[in-house]
Design a protein around this motif. Structure first.
Motif, PDB file in Angstrom:
ATOM      1  N   ARG A  45       0.816  -1.215   0.000  1.00 17.65           N
ATOM      2  CA  ARG A  45       0.000   0.000   0.000  1.00 17.65           C
ATOM      3  C   ARG A  45       0.851   1.267   0.000  1.00 17.65           C
ATOM      4  O   ARG A  45       0.362   2.335  -0.373  1.00 17.65           O
ATOM      5  CB  ARG A  45      -0.917   0.028   1.223  1.00 17.65           C
ATOM      6  N   HIS A  68       3.121   2.081  -1.969  1.00 18.14           N
ATOM      7  CA  HIS A  68       3.438   2.548  -3.325  1.00 18.14           C
ATOM      8  C   HIS A  68       2.362   2.240  -4.356  1.00 18.14           C
ATOM      9  O   HIS A  68       2.468   2.701  -5.498  1.00 18.14           O
ATOM     10  CB  HIS A  68       4.755   1.922  -3.782  1.00 18.14           C
ATOM     11  N   PHE A  69       1.344   1.471  -3.984  1.00 22.14           N
ATOM     12  CA  PHE A  69       0.315   1.074  -4.939  1.00 22.14           C
ATOM     13  C   PHE A  69      -1.061   1.229  -4.308  1.00 22.14           C
ATOM     14  O   PHE A  69      -1.200   1.258  -3.086  1.00 22.14           O
ATOM     15  CB  PHE A  69       0.510  -0.390  -5.376  1.00 22.14           C
ATOM     16  N   ASP A  70      -2.069   1.331  -5.155  1.00 19.87           N
ATOM     17  CA  ASP A  70      -3.438   1.324  -4.669  1.00 19.87           C
ATOM     18  C   ASP A  70      -3.865  -0.129  -4.470  1.00 19.87           C
ATOM     19  O   ASP A  70      -3.635  -0.982  -5.335  1.00 19.87           O
ATOM     20  CB  ASP A  70      -4.376   2.013  -5.658  1.00 19.87           C
ATOM     21  N   ARG A  96      -3.293  -2.096  -7.787  1.00 22.34           N
ATOM     22  CA  ARG A  96      -3.320  -1.262  -8.997  1.00 22.34           C
ATOM     23  C   ARG A  96      -2.180  -0.244  -8.980  1.00 22.34           C
ATOM     24  O   ARG A  96      -1.722   0.180  -7.922  1.00 22.34           O
ATOM     25  CB  ARG A  96      -4.632  -0.476  -9.098  1.00 22.34           C
ATOM     26  N   SER A  97      -1.798   0.147 -10.181  1.00 28.55           N
ATOM     27  CA  SER A  97      -0.873   1.266 -10.303  1.00 28.55           C
ATOM     28  C   SER A  97      -1.470   2.495  -9.628  1.00 28.55           C
ATOM     29  O   SER A  97      -2.655   2.804  -9.808  1.00 28.55           O
ATOM     30  CB  SER A  97      -0.620   1.590 -11.775  1.00 28.55           C
ATOM     31  N   ARG A  98      -0.655   3.208  -8.866  1.00 26.55           N
ATOM     32  CA  ARG A  98      -1.148   4.417  -8.209  1.00 26.55           C
ATOM     33  C   ARG A  98      -1.382   5.533  -9.223  1.00 26.55           C
ATOM     34  O   ARG A  98      -2.314   6.314  -9.088  1.00 26.55           O
ATOM     35  CB  ARG A  98      -0.156   4.857  -7.129  1.00 26.55           C
ATOM     36  N   GLN A  99      -0.546   5.592 -10.246  1.00 22.45           N
ATOM     37  CA  GLN A  99      -0.704   6.618 -11.286  1.00 22.45           C
ATOM     38  C   GLN A  99      -1.555   6.074 -12.438  1.00 22.45           C
ATOM     39  O   GLN A  99      -1.136   6.057 -13.592  1.00 22.45           O
ATOM     40  CB  GLN A  99       0.663   7.082 -11.803  1.00 22.45           C
ATOM     41  N   TRP A 100      -2.754   5.606 -12.111  1.00 20.90           N
ATOM     42  CA  TRP A 100      -3.658   5.031 -13.115  1.00 20.90           C
ATOM     43  C   TRP A 100      -4.115   6.128 -14.063  1.00 20.90           C
ATOM     44  O   TRP A 100      -4.579   7.176 -13.650  1.00 20.90           O
ATOM     45  CB  TRP A 100      -4.848   4.387 -12.417  1.00 20.90           C
ATOM     46  N   GLU A 140       7.251  -0.834 -10.337  1.00 18.24           N
ATOM     47  CA  GLU A 140       7.493   0.605 -10.421  1.00 18.24           C
ATOM     48  C   GLU A 140       8.289   0.983 -11.672  1.00 18.24           C
ATOM     49  O   GLU A 140       8.265   2.143 -12.092  1.00 18.24           O
ATOM     50  CB  GLU A 140       8.203   1.095  -9.160  1.00 18.24           C
TER      51      GLU A 140
END
Length: 307
Positions: free
Chosen positions: A47, A49-51, A71-75, A108
């Motif tokens: 959590r 670094h990611f959703d 999920r990628s945080r920068q979706w 990442e």
């Protein structure tokens, strides 16, 4: 490699199981490892670094199993989606931990280039009991179809459905183990009232492509990456792996959608099922996990390189 031939101790040969046989089978399943400590604890750590989201909850007897996705945080809506699934068969350990290791070590590197969606342990009840089926003797990896009989499969399909045709690659991480031949295939034959025909477990890594929409270049790129980590399974004396013709080194084909397999749940142009052989004297658990990670990276890299 292992072969076996024996009648299964539950049921009457030639007669499909009823409720009594299924109940007898369920009583024999025991809790052998912890989904919470071995999987959920890692997901929670990610959590940072990611959703992380819960996409379902399995209620089996006294146990509750949250189904988790990363999920990628920068979706971004303009980026393609790379879908990675593991643990559809809960006993296939490197499928689960290979998916988690990919997120920890490599995900990442793809930030800003793709949207990653990872469901590392689709079948947590089976993960804890080191089994292929869910408690209803249903194989989730034959259940990715409308009105699915497996809640594990139905929940994952609900998660993925909103993505539509944006899924560019789907890699479903599996293992083929000696227990496929000693336990799971005999149990399947007994459950369905069919005779068990002994086979041979392939020694090494291989892939299952889609026979309806094959993509040999994608599959070969994955094989080339993995053979730097662990050995690739050879064909048997008949040129086959598990009864299917080997169409290229380490590659066989199944009709993914027709069989209700996880890798056929989307229309992604690049999709495959990985198969690692953890019982090989030539492979360690670390190599098995690393082979899954190498496969995922090679698949994403190949998909991104196409025009």
């Amino acid at each position: 490699m292992s072969t076996a031939s024996a009648s299964y101790p539950i049921g009457t040969p030639g007669t499909p199981w009823g409720d009594a046989e299924r109940a007898e089978w369920l009583l024999q399943q025991s809790h052998q490892r912890s989904y919470e400590s071995e999987v959920l604890s890692i997901v929670e750590r990610l959590r940072q670094h990611f959703d992380v989201e819960q996409y379902g909850l399995l209620e089996y007897g006294p146990g509750s199993y949250p189904l988790m996705a990363i999920r990628s945080r920068q979706w971004r809506e303009d980026l393609p989606v790379m879908l990675i699934t593991g643990g559809v068969h809960g006993y296939e350990t490197s499928g689960v931990h290979g998916a988690l290791q990919f997120v920890e070590q490599q995900a990442e590197n793809y930030a800003g280039r793709v949207n990653l969606l990872v469901a590392p342990c689709v079948s947590p009840w089976a993960y804890e009991r080191i089994h292929r089926w869910n408690p209803h003797t249903v194989d989730p990896n034959r259940s990715f179809r409308e009105n699915s009989p497996a809640e594990e499969s139905a929940a994952l399909m609900r998660l993925v459905a909103p993505l539509g045709d944006r899924v560019l690659m789907h890699m479903d991480l599996h293992e083929t183990t000696d227990t496929d031949e000693s336990e799971f295939r005999p149990a399947l034959s007994a459950r369905d009232g069919e005779p068990f025909e002994p086979g041979e477990i392939p020694d090494g890594f291989y892939l299952v492509d889609d026979s309806e929409t094959p993509h040999s270049g994608f599959q070969q790129a994955v094989i080339e990456a993995v053979e730097k980590v662990t050995h690739i399974a050879p064909a048997d004396d008949n040129g086959k792996i598990l009864g299917s013709p080997m169409v290229a080194p380490g590659i066989i084909q199944y009709p993914l959608k027709q069989l209700g397999l996880c890798a056929g749940m989307t229309s992604a142009p690049y999709r495959t099922t990985t198969e690692v052989y953890p019982d090989s004297p030539r492979a360690t658990p670390e190599q098995c996990n690393a082979a899954q990670v190498a496969a995922v990276c090679a698949g994403i890299d190949y998909a991104l390189a196409q025009p």
